[in-house]
Write an enzyme that holds these catalytic residues in place. Structure first.
Site, short mmCIF file in Angstrom:
data_model
loop_
_atom_site.label_atom_id
_atom_site.label_comp_id
_atom_site.label_asym_id
_atom_site.label_seq_id
_atom_site.Cartn_x
_atom_site.Cartn_y
_atom_site.Cartn_z
N GLU A 1 47.25 56.00 41.32
CA GLU A 1 45.88 55.56 40.51
C GLU A 1 44.93 56.98 40.74
OE1 GLU A 1 45.87 50.72 40.17
OE2 GLU A 1 45.18 51.69 41.91
N CYS B 1 38.56 50.22 36.08
CA CYS B 1 37.75 50.12 37.12
C CYS B 1 37.14 51.63 37.55
CB CYS B 1 38.41 49.62 38.49
SG CYS B 1 38.52 47.68 38.44
N CYS C 1 41.74 43.30 39.60
CA CYS C 1 40.21 44.14 39.93
C CYS C 1 39.43 44.40 38.63
CB CYS C 1 40.37 45.33 40.62
SG CYS C 1 41.63 46.53 40.09
#
Length: 658
Positions: free
Chosen positions: A326, A344, A422
Site C-alpha cells: 500500500e 485512508c 479502516c
C-alpha cells in the site's frame, strides 16, 4: 520541557473554527454532511454491532464486550480492529457537535461504558491483547498496532470532549496516554520503541493542545525523533520475542522504508513506504514544527510534501500507487488501472496539507486539499453512503479486475464493508468535520479557504464577526460574502484564489476592488468593515484539458477533463464498451451541462470525439496494414466522484487526444 527555537520564518499562529460554529448550507456539501449524519454513521454502527446480513463481519463492539468481561468468546478480526470503533466514535462526535442528537449520544456512551470496563487498572486498553495475549503487550510494536489504536482512541476522546464538554472519554484516554508515557521514552528503564504504524503522534499533539500537558507533546516528539535510529528497535524486539511474527514473512520483509524507519525523520526528503503511515507521521511532524518553531523540521516537511504532490500524486488526489505494501512507488510511476490510491492515504494527505497551511499560510496546500476532497474522498463512497472503495483506480475494466492478479486489489463495484475496514470510518470522520477546513483566523485576519456555502460566527480580536457565504463554486464561478459586525472593525480578509482559476474579479459593495495585495495566492483586502458589507468574488474556472508530466508514461498522448477541482471521467454506461477505443478531438469545445436525469442530477461535460469502427476490424491479432477507421461520436464525461453508481461497467479518466 520543550525548548522553543528562535522564531525565524514562521507565520502568525492561526486558529481553526469549531465545527458547531460553521453552519453549512451548501446544496452540494449539505447532502454529504446529511448523508454522514443520517446514513453513514448509523449504518456503520450497525456494521460494528454485526447487525447487517451479507457483509464482512466486524465483531468490533463484541470484542470490547468480551474484553470487558460482559460476554464469553474469542477475539475476531484484525489486530487493529479496535480502531474502527474509535474512528466511528470520532465521526459520531463531530456529528454531535454540528447537530446534537440524544440517541446518537446514547450510543456513544454505550461504547464509552465498554471502553471503560475494558481498561486495565494501569490504563492499558486493547481488546486483542486483553483477550488473546495479555502477557505479550508492548512486545511487537512493528506489527501489532497497539500505539496506532491508542492514537485513534485519543483522537475520539478529544473530539467527544470538544463536542459535548463531557470529559469521561477524555479521562479514559489520558489514563491510557499516561500509561504509555510511563512505558516509553528516553529515561532509564523505559522501552526505546515507537509505533510500527504511525498515528499516536498526531493524536498526542491534539491531547496536548486540549490539556496543555507538555508530557504529551514531549512523547509525540520522542516517537518522531526516535524513529529510524540505530540500533534498530524492531530488530531488538523481534529477537527478544524469539523471532516470532504476527504476520509471518509479511511486514518484516517489506523493508525499513515501508514504515519510514530507514532514516531518522529529519533526513527523510522523499516520501516512501506505506502511504497512510507516512502521511500520519508527516502530519505530526508539521504540528511539532508549528508548535516548537522547529525550522529544520519544517523544511523536511516541505520537501516531503513537494515530493508527494509534484511526483507521486494522482490527478484525483490519490497517493500510494503500489498495491505491494500500500505504498508510494518511484517518481512519476502512476499507473491508472493498477492504482492503489487507498482512501485512508488521501485522508492522511489532507491532514498533512492542512497542518502545512497552518504553518506556511499558502494557498498551495488548499489546492491539494480541494483536489482530494472533490475527487478521491467523496468518490470513495457511493452516493447512498452504504458502500465504499478502499482502492481508487483511474481506469477500470471489470473483467481485468476479476482475471488479472495485478488488478485484483481493484474491487468494482464498491464494497459494503471490508475485513480491514479502516477507510469507511476514516471518510466519515473527515466529512463530518469539514467545517473545520473552511476558514482560519487570528486576532486581525480571516482566511477563506473553501468556498462552501455557510454561516460562521467568529471572534476577531475582541469582536464578534458573522460571515454569510453563498457560493455556486465549483460548478459555478460566483462567491458572495456578507460581513455582519456590531461596530466597524478593521481586519484583513484573505480570499483564496485556486490554481485552476483562469481569471478573477473582486467587488466590494458593488464596486470593483483593485486596492488589494496578493500574498501566497490570497487576495488580501485590508479595510474597516461595516455591518452588511458585501464582497463578491468572481472565479472563472472553465472546463479544460489537463496533461501529465511527460514522465508519467501511462498518460503520454492523453488528456483528462477538469473544471476547477472537479475531475471528469468516461463510463461505459454513457459511452459504450471498450473505452480505450475512444479519442477526443483536439479542436472540440468542452460543453458543461446539468443533467437532471443522471443520478438525481449531475454536471456533465460533452465533447466531440471518435470511436474506432469495429466493423473495420480484421480477425488477425496482428497485421502490417491495420488502419483504423474513426467514426465521429459525442463523448460524455461525468464527475469522477459519481462513477460506479450505475452498475458494474468500464471507467476511464485519461483519454487519447487526436
Amino acid at each position: 520541557m520543550i525548548v522553543l527555537q528562535q522564531e525565524m520564518r514562521f507565520e502568525k499562529p492561526l486558529n481553526v473554527p469549531k465545527i458547531k460554529d460553521v453552519k453549512i448550507h451548501s446544496d452540494f456539501w449539505s447532502r454529504y454532511i446529511s448523508l454522514v449524519g443520517n446514513v453513514v454513521v448509523p449504518y456503520q454502527w450497525e456494521i460494528l454491532n454485526d447487525k447487517i446480513e451479507g457483509v464482512e463481519k466486524s465483531s468490533a463492539i463484541r470484542n470490547f464486550k468480551i474484553a470487558a468481561g460482559l460476554e464469553q468468546g474469542d477475539f475476531y478480526g484484525m489486530v487493529f480492529q479496535d480502531s474502527d470503533v474509535y474512528k466511528w466514535l470520532e465521526a459520531a462526535s463531530y456529528v454531535l457537535e454540528a447537530n446534537y442528537n440524544e440517541d446518537l449520544d446514547r450510543k456513544v456512551n454505550e461504547v464509552i461504558d465498554l471502553i471503560e470496563k475494558a481498561q486495565w487498572e494501569d490504563g492499558y486498553i486493547n481488546t486483542y491483547f486483553t483477550i488473546k495475549e495479555p502477557q505479550n503487550r508492548w512486545t511487537n510494536l512493528q506489527e501489532c498496532h497497539e500505539l496506532y489504536c491508542a492514537g485513534h482512541l485519543i483522537e475520539a476522546a478529544v473530539a467527544y470532549y470538544l463536542a459535548t464538554g463531557n470529559d469521561r472519554l477524555l479521562n479514559i484516554a489520558r489514563k491510557f496516554a499516561d500509561h504509555i508515557n510511563n512505558v516509553f521514552g528516553p529515561d532509564e528503564g523505559k522501552l526505546k520503541g515507537y509505533p510500527g504504524h504511525q498515528e499516536i503522534e498526531l493524536a498526542l499533539i491534539k491531547l496536548y493542545e486540549v490539556t496543555k500537558d507538555e508530557r504529551y507533546l514531549n512523547l509525540a516528539r520522542y516517537f518522531i525523533e526516535e524513529r529510524g535510529k540505530e540500533p534498530y528497535y524492531f530488530d531488538i524486539e523481534w529477537e527478544k520475542r524469539g523471532r516470532t511474527e504476527h504476520w509471518p514473512g509479511l511486514i518484516r520483509n517489506f523493508g525499513r522504508e515501508y514504515a519510514q524507519t530507514h532514516l531518522p525523520v529529519r533526513k527523510q526528503k522523499e516520501a516512501v513506504g506505506h502511504a497512510v503511515r507516512a502521511t500520519y507521521m508527516y502530519s505530526a511532524m508539521a504540528d511539532i514544527a508549528r508548535i516548537t518553531k522547529d525550522e529544520e523540521l519544517l523544511e523536511t516537511c516541505k520537501a516531503l510534501f513537494k515530493d508527494i504532490v509534484t511526483r507521486k500524486m494522482y490527478i484525483t488526489g490519490g497517493i500510494g500507487a503500489s498495491a505491494h505494501g500500500e505504498s508510494f512507488s518511484f517518481e512519476y510511476d502512476l499507473p491508472n488501472d493498477r492504482a492503489y490510491a487507498e482512501t485512508c492515504a488521501s485522508v492522511g494527505l489532507i491532514f498533512f496539507a492542512h497542518r502545512m497551511f497552518l504553518v506556511d499560510h499558502n494557498s498551495y496546500y488548499y489546492d491539494v486539499i480541494e483536489q482530494i476532497l472533490y475527487n478521491n474522498i467523496i468518490g470513495s463512497m457511493s452516493l447512498d453512503g452504504r458502500s465504499y472503495f478502499y482502492v481508487n483506480p483511474l481506469e477500470v475494466i471489470p473483467k481485468a479486475c476479476e482475471k488479472r492478479w495485478d488488478t485484483q486489489h481493484v474491487k468494482v463495484p464498491r464494497q459494503r464493508w471490508f475485513g480491514c475496514a479502516c477507510c469507511p470510518p476514516n471518510v466519515a470522520r473527515l466529512l463530518s468535520s469539514i467545517g473545520k477546513y473552511i476558514y482560519a483566523y487570528s486576532e486581525n485576519e480571516l482566511y477563506v479557504n473553501l468556498y462552501i456555502s455557510n454561516e460562521y460566527e467568529v471572534d476577531i480580536g475582541e469582536n464578534k464577526v458573522k460571515i454569510i457565504l453563498n457560493s455556486d463554486y465549483p460548478f459555478g464561478d460566483n462567491v458572495l460574502l456578507r460581513i455582519n459586525v456590531k461596530n466597524p472593525l478593521a481586519f484583513d480578509l484573505k480570499l483564496r484564489i485556486p490554481k485552476w482559476c483562469v481569471e478573477y474579479k473582486v467587488f466590494v459593495n458593488g464596486k470593483e476592488e483593485n486596492n488589494y495585495k496578493k500574498e501566497k495566492e490570497y487576495v488580501v483586502i485590508n479595510k474597516t468593515w461595516k455591518n452588511n458589507d458585501e464582497i463578491f468574488l468572481n472565479l472563472i474556472t472553465l472546463p479544460k484539458r489537463v496533461k501529465s508530466h511527460p514522465r508519467v508514461k501511462d498518460n503520454i498522448g492523453k488528456v483528462a477533463i477538469m473544471k476547477g477541482p472537479i475531475l471528469f471521467c468516461l463510463e461505459e454506461v454513457d459511452n459504450g464498451p471498450n473505452l480505450h477505443e475512444l479519442f477526443i478531438s483536439k479542436d472540440s469545445r468542452l460543453e458543461i451541462k446539468f443533467e437532471e436525469q443522471i443520478l438525481n442530477g449531475l454536471y456533465v461535460v460533452y465533447a466531440d470525439g471518435y470511436r474506432i469502427d469495429e466493423e473495420d476490424f480484421g480477425k488477425e491479432l496482428y497485421r502490417e496494414d491495420y488502419e483504423y477507421k474513426l467514426l465521429p461520436v459525442k463523448l460524455k464525461f461525468i464527475p469522477y466522484y459519481a462513477w460506479a453508481n450505475r452498475g458494474k461497467n468500464e471507467m476511464r479518466v485519461w483519454i487519447n487526444e487526436i
